[in-house]
Design a protein around this motif. Structure first.
Motif, PDB file in Angstrom:
ATOM      1  N   ALA A  65      41.978  43.637  37.889  1.00  0.00           N
ATOM      2  CA  ALA A  65      41.403  44.613  38.763  1.00  0.00           C
ATOM      3  C   ALA A  65      40.000  44.171  39.049  1.00  0.00           C
ATOM      4  CB  ALA A  65      41.631  45.993  37.988  1.00  0.00           C
ATOM      5  N   PRO A  66      39.560  44.193  40.441  1.00  0.00           N
ATOM      6  CA  PRO A  66      38.127  44.075  40.593  1.00  0.00           C
ATOM      7  C   PRO A  66      37.242  44.643  39.818  1.00  0.00           C
ATOM      8  CG  PRO A  66      39.460  44.295  42.531  1.00  0.00           C
ATOM      9  CD  PRO A  66      40.446  44.824  41.495  1.00  0.00           C
ATOM     10  N   LEU A  67      36.264  44.291  39.234  1.00  0.00           N
ATOM     11  CA  LEU A  67      35.167  44.928  38.336  1.00  0.00           C
ATOM     12  C   LEU A  67      34.552  45.877  38.986  1.00  0.00           C
ATOM     13  CD1 LEU A  67      33.793  41.880  36.481  1.00  0.00           C
ATOM     14  CD2 LEU A  67      35.603  43.441  35.553  1.00  0.00           C
ATOM     15  N   PRO A  68      34.360  47.037  38.533  1.00  0.00           N
ATOM     16  CA  PRO A  68      33.594  48.055  39.328  1.00  0.00           C
ATOM     17  C   PRO A  68      32.230  47.966  39.171  1.00  0.00           C
ATOM     18  CG  PRO A  68      34.171  49.009  37.203  1.00  0.00           C
ATOM     19  CD  PRO A  68      34.550  47.529  37.174  1.00  0.00           C
ATOM     20  N   ASN A  69      31.341  48.676  39.939  1.00  0.00           N
ATOM     21  CA  ASN A  69      29.855  48.572  39.957  1.00  0.00           C
ATOM     22  C   ASN A  69      29.469  49.649  38.614  1.00  0.00           C
ATOM     23  OD1 ASN A  69      27.453  50.023  40.426  1.00  0.00           O
ATOM     24  ND2 ASN A  69      27.233  48.455  42.197  1.00  0.00           N
ATOM     25  N   PRO A  70      28.817  48.917  37.861  1.00  0.00           N
ATOM     26  CA  PRO A  70      28.350  49.360  36.570  1.00  0.00           C
ATOM     27  C   PRO A  70      27.796  50.906  36.735  1.00  0.00           C
ATOM     28  CG  PRO A  70      27.340  47.226  36.622  1.00  0.00           C
ATOM     29  CD  PRO A  70      27.970  47.565  38.008  1.00  0.00           C
ATOM     30  N   GLU A  71      27.130  51.256  37.901  1.00  0.00           N
ATOM     31  CA  GLU A  71      26.629  52.361  38.142  1.00  0.00           C
ATOM     32  C   GLU A  71      27.642  53.563  38.543  1.00  0.00           C
ATOM     33  OE1 GLU A  71      23.448  53.619  37.110  1.00  0.00           O
ATOM     34  OE2 GLU A  71      22.934  51.549  36.738  1.00  0.00           O
ATOM     35  N   ASP A  72      28.384  52.961  39.189  1.00  0.00           N
ATOM     36  CA  ASP A  72      29.527  54.092  39.680  1.00  0.00           C
ATOM     37  C   ASP A  72      30.503  54.267  38.631  1.00  0.00           C
ATOM     38  OD1 ASP A  72      28.120  54.148  42.184  1.00  0.00           O
ATOM     39  OD2 ASP A  72      29.612  52.642  43.123  1.00  0.00           O
ATOM     40  N   HIS A  73      30.727  53.138  37.679  1.00  0.00           N
ATOM     41  CA  HIS A  73      31.753  53.153  36.634  1.00  0.00           C
ATOM     42  C   HIS A  73      31.288  54.503  35.756  1.00  0.00           C
ATOM     43  CE1 HIS A  73      34.982  52.156  34.290  1.00  0.00           C
ATOM     44  NE2 HIS A  73      34.122  51.828  33.072  1.00  0.00           N
ATOM     45  N   ARG A  74      29.977  54.631  35.447  1.00  0.00           N
ATOM     46  CA  ARG A  74      29.615  55.685  34.384  1.00  0.00           C
ATOM     47  C   ARG A  74      29.851  57.023  34.802  1.00  0.00           C
ATOM     48  NH1 ARG A  74      24.833  52.387  34.584  1.00  0.00           N
ATOM     49  NH2 ARG A  74      24.728  50.962  32.680  1.00  0.00           N
ATOM     50  N   SER A  75      30.120  57.451  35.993  1.00  0.00           N
ATOM     51  CA  SER A  75      30.530  58.704  36.356  1.00  0.00           C
ATOM     52  C   SER A  75      31.824  58.789  37.200  1.00  0.00           C
ATOM     53  CB  SER A  75      29.516  59.173  37.489  1.00  0.00           C
ATOM     54  OG  SER A  75      29.232  58.534  38.738  1.00  0.00           O
ATOM     55  N   ASP A  76      32.289  57.635  37.454  1.00  0.00           N
ATOM     56  CA  ASP A  76      33.643  57.568  38.203  1.00  0.00           C
ATOM     57  C   ASP A  76      35.007  56.890  37.582  1.00  0.00           C
ATOM     58  OD1 ASP A  76      35.579  57.662  40.024  1.00  0.00           O
ATOM     59  OD2 ASP A  76      34.622  56.585  41.782  1.00  0.00           O
ATOM     60  N   PRO A  77      35.876  57.599  37.371  1.00  0.00           N
ATOM     61  CA  PRO A  77      37.105  56.987  36.619  1.00  0.00           C
ATOM     62  C   PRO A  77      38.285  56.311  37.441  1.00  0.00           C
ATOM     63  CG  PRO A  77      37.683  59.338  37.060  1.00  0.00           C
ATOM     64  CD  PRO A  77      36.359  59.221  37.591  1.00  0.00           C
ATOM     65  N   ALA A  78      37.527  55.888  38.506  1.00  0.00           N
ATOM     66  CA  ALA A  78      38.733  55.066  39.561  1.00  0.00           C
ATOM     67  C   ALA A  78      39.103  53.841  39.014  1.00  0.00           C
ATOM     68  CB  ALA A  78      37.960  54.822  40.993  1.00  0.00           C
ATOM     69  N   TRP A  79      38.157  53.034  38.239  1.00  0.00           N
ATOM     70  CA  TRP A  79      38.633  51.692  37.852  1.00  0.00           C
ATOM     71  C   TRP A  79      39.584  51.898  36.554  1.00  0.00           C
ATOM     72  CZ3 TRP A  79      38.187  48.791  33.317  1.00  0.00           C
ATOM     73  CH2 TRP A  79      38.316  47.471  33.269  1.00  0.00           C
ATOM     74  N   LEU A  80      39.412  53.128  35.713  1.00  0.00           N
ATOM     75  CA  LEU A  80      40.369  53.239  34.850  1.00  0.00           C
ATOM     76  C   LEU A  80      41.629  53.694  35.379  1.00  0.00           C
ATOM     77  CD1 LEU A  80      38.147  55.524  32.483  1.00  0.00           C
ATOM     78  CD2 LEU A  80      38.603  53.076  32.483  1.00  0.00           C
ATOM     79  N   ASN A  81      41.794  54.310  36.445  1.00  0.00           N
ATOM     80  CA  ASN A  81      43.081  54.958  37.067  1.00  0.00           C
ATOM     81  C   ASN A  81      43.676  53.730  37.593  1.00  0.00           C
ATOM     82  OD1 ASN A  81      42.461  57.637  36.423  1.00  0.00           O
ATOM     83  ND2 ASN A  81      41.658  57.946  38.347  1.00  0.00           N
ATOM     84  N   THR A  82      42.777  52.914  38.145  1.00  0.00           N
ATOM     85  CA  THR A  82      43.521  51.369  38.877  1.00  0.00           C
ATOM     86  C   THR A  82      44.223  50.739  37.798  1.00  0.00           C
ATOM     87  OG1 THR A  82      41.864  51.492  40.597  1.00  0.00           O
ATOM     88  CG2 THR A  82      42.732  49.471  39.936  1.00  0.00           C
ATOM     89  N   VAL A  83      43.403  50.578  36.708  1.00  0.00           N
ATOM     90  CA  VAL A  83      43.912  49.681  35.669  1.00  0.00           C
ATOM     91  C   VAL A  83      45.330  50.407  34.945  1.00  0.00           C
ATOM     92  CG1 VAL A  83      43.384  49.139  33.014  1.00  0.00           C
ATOM     93  CG2 VAL A  83      41.576  48.557  34.906  1.00  0.00           C
ATOM     94  N   LEU A  84      45.200  51.506  34.783  1.00  0.00           N
ATOM     95  CA  LEU A  84      46.473  52.359  34.034  1.00  0.00           C
ATOM     96  C   LEU A  84      47.572  52.092  35.221  1.00  0.00           C
ATOM     97  CD1 LEU A  84      47.579  54.144  31.990  1.00  0.00           C
ATOM     98  CD2 LEU A  84      46.760  55.877  33.286  1.00  0.00           C
ATOM     99  N   ASP A  85      47.407  52.121  36.453  1.00  0.00           N
ATOM    100  CA  ASP A  85      48.465  52.046  37.626  1.00  0.00           C
ATOM    101  C   ASP A  85      49.105  50.818  37.397  1.00  0.00           C
ATOM    102  OD1 ASP A  85      48.016  54.654  38.053  1.00  0.00           O
ATOM    103  OD2 ASP A  85      46.906  54.263  39.889  1.00  0.00           O
ATOM    104  N   ALA A  86      48.188  49.707  37.233  1.00  0.00           N
ATOM    105  CA  ALA A  86      48.889  48.223  37.307  1.00  0.00           C
ATOM    106  C   ALA A  86      49.460  48.036  35.826  1.00  0.00           C
ATOM    107  CB  ALA A  86      47.266  47.384  37.250  1.00  0.00           C
ATOM    108  N   ALA A  87      48.942  48.568  34.768  1.00  0.00           N
ATOM    109  CA  ALA A  87      49.564  48.255  33.455  1.00  0.00           C
ATOM    110  C   ALA A  87      50.835  49.255  33.299  1.00  0.00           C
ATOM    111  CB  ALA A  87      48.612  48.660  32.369  1.00  0.00           C
ATOM    112  N   ARG A  88      51.081  50.276  33.626  1.00  0.00           N
ATOM    113  CA  ARG A  88      52.130  51.116  33.621  1.00  0.00           C
ATOM    114  C   ARG A  88      53.535  50.472  33.981  1.00  0.00           C
ATOM    115  NH1 ARG A  88      50.538  57.254  35.205  1.00  0.00           N
ATOM    116  NH2 ARG A  88      50.000  57.967  33.105  1.00  0.00           N
TER     117      ARG A  88
END
Length: 370
Positions: A65-88
């Motif tokens: 998964a492409p690395l998220p922007n550090p500032e956006d990652h603190r408040s947005d779980p989009a990267w976590l959802n992307t990782v979960l969808d790819a691993a499931r």
């Protein structure tokens, strides 16, 4: 009134406790979920090095998964959802709540490189164990066309993996494992091994001249002390140029104390009086059995080191290398026994004396033919 027992009830309390590496994997994944940019600090870690399949699938999804922007990652779980969808698809049991659990159990995200080394160390231990068990299994595989060559190839594979590990883990004092390994060589005795040794002794008694080319066989290669002692008697008689037969060997055995345990001399004479085949054939059989037995002992010892969680990676590497070194001398003798005999040297030309010129060997000149 007692309640009936549900046969499908999960007895979770009966499960063994998780090993320390399980918590190291959780802490590492939690650190990466909190701070994905720490993935660059553990670039030498692979997904298949995780002991838990779901953890490895989650780590691989983080890598892709492409690395998220550090500032956006603190408040947005989009990267976590992307990782979960790819691993499931590879680990259907993963849930969003488990990702939050991983984040909560991580003590310090900055310790991610240390957690990664713990994961690598446990993977190294598991892989050494697999190689060692394969080595032991190879020594007892009766379907192999060339068991000695296959066993030595497996030992080489194990040695190469240990060389690779040596470059990954730094050495430190106290590098020898303290694991107690039970002796297993005595378990290699069997009727077939004893019969082959008896046939070797009898055939060597009938053809003692061939022993001069069998220095690759040593008394330690025999399973029975009596047979080892009789081989020493044979070798001594041949070396000293003495006559060799059942009676002379019996006399030599008496001097070496082989009859002290009440051995019947008639039994020894009978043992040495039934030659079959050639000494070299039976000698190679005895040496191969000794080689396989030693390799089995080595694999068992290394497996014991790998199964002991108290051993550090460097202790495991050092102890395993020393165990493999015990196979080196026997391997050298096996190679010598299996090598083809050297071709006889061509006869030398006539010696040249100082009294005159060497004899003419060239063709006559053209002038002499006129």
């Amino acid at each position: 009134m007692s309640q009936p027992t549900d046969p499908y009830e999960d007895h979770l309390d009966d499960l063994p406790p998780a090993r320390p590496v399980h918590y190291a994997e959780q802490a590492l994944l939690g650190a990466l979920l909190l701070d994905p940019h720490r993935l660059t600090e553990i670039s030498d870690l692979d997904a298949d090095q995780f002991g838990n399949h779901a953890h490895g699938a989650l780590f691989q999804a983080m890598r892709t998964a492409p690395l998220p922007n550090p500032e956006d990652h603190r408040s947005d779980p989009a990267w976590l959802n992307t990782v979960l969808d790819a691993a499931r698809p590879h680990a259907p049991g993963l849930t969003a709540s488990y990702l939050h659990t991983l984040i909560q159990v991580c003590p310090w995200p900055k310790h991610a490189p240390t957690y990664a080394r713990m994961v690598q160390a446990d993977h190294a231990r598991r892989t050494v164990l697999i190689h060692a068990e394969r080595l032991v299994q190879t020594t007892t595989d009766t379907t192999l066309p060339n068991p000695a060559a296959t066993t030595l190839a497996q030992a080489d594979t194990l040695g190469q993996f240990l060389d690779t590990l040596a470059g990954r883990f730094a050495s430190h004092p106290g590098s020898l494992p303290r694991t107690e390994v039970p002796a297993t060589r005595a378990g290699q005795r069997g009727e077939e091994a004893i019969d082959e040794e008896r046939l070797l002794l009898a055939t060597a008694t009938a053809h003692p001249a061939e022993l001069k080319d069998m220095r690759w066989l040593q008394p330690d290669d025999f399973t029975l002390p009596l047979h080892a002692g009789l081989w020493q008697c044979l070798s001594a008689l041949v070396h000293n140029g003495e006559p060799v037969d059942a009676i002379t060997i019996l006399w030599e055995a008496q001097h070496r104390g082989l009859l002290a345990d009440g051995l019947d001399p008639r039994h020894l004479i009978d043992l040495l009086s039934t030659p079959v085949g050639s000494p070299e054939y039976w000698g190679e059989r005895v040496l191969q059995r000794a080689l396989l037995g030693r390799a089995s002992d080595v694999g068992t010892r290394i497996a014991a080191y790998a199964q002991d969680p108290a051993n550090t990676p460097h202790q495991l590497i050092t102890g395993s290398r020393r165990a493999l070194a015990d196979l080196t001398a026997l391997r050298t003798r096996w190679t010598r026994s299996a090598s083809p005999p050297r071709a006889p040297r061509a006869p030398r030309g006539p010696a040249v004396t100082r009294a005159g010129p060497p004899p003419r060997t060239t063709a006559p000149s053209a002038r002499a033919l006129r």
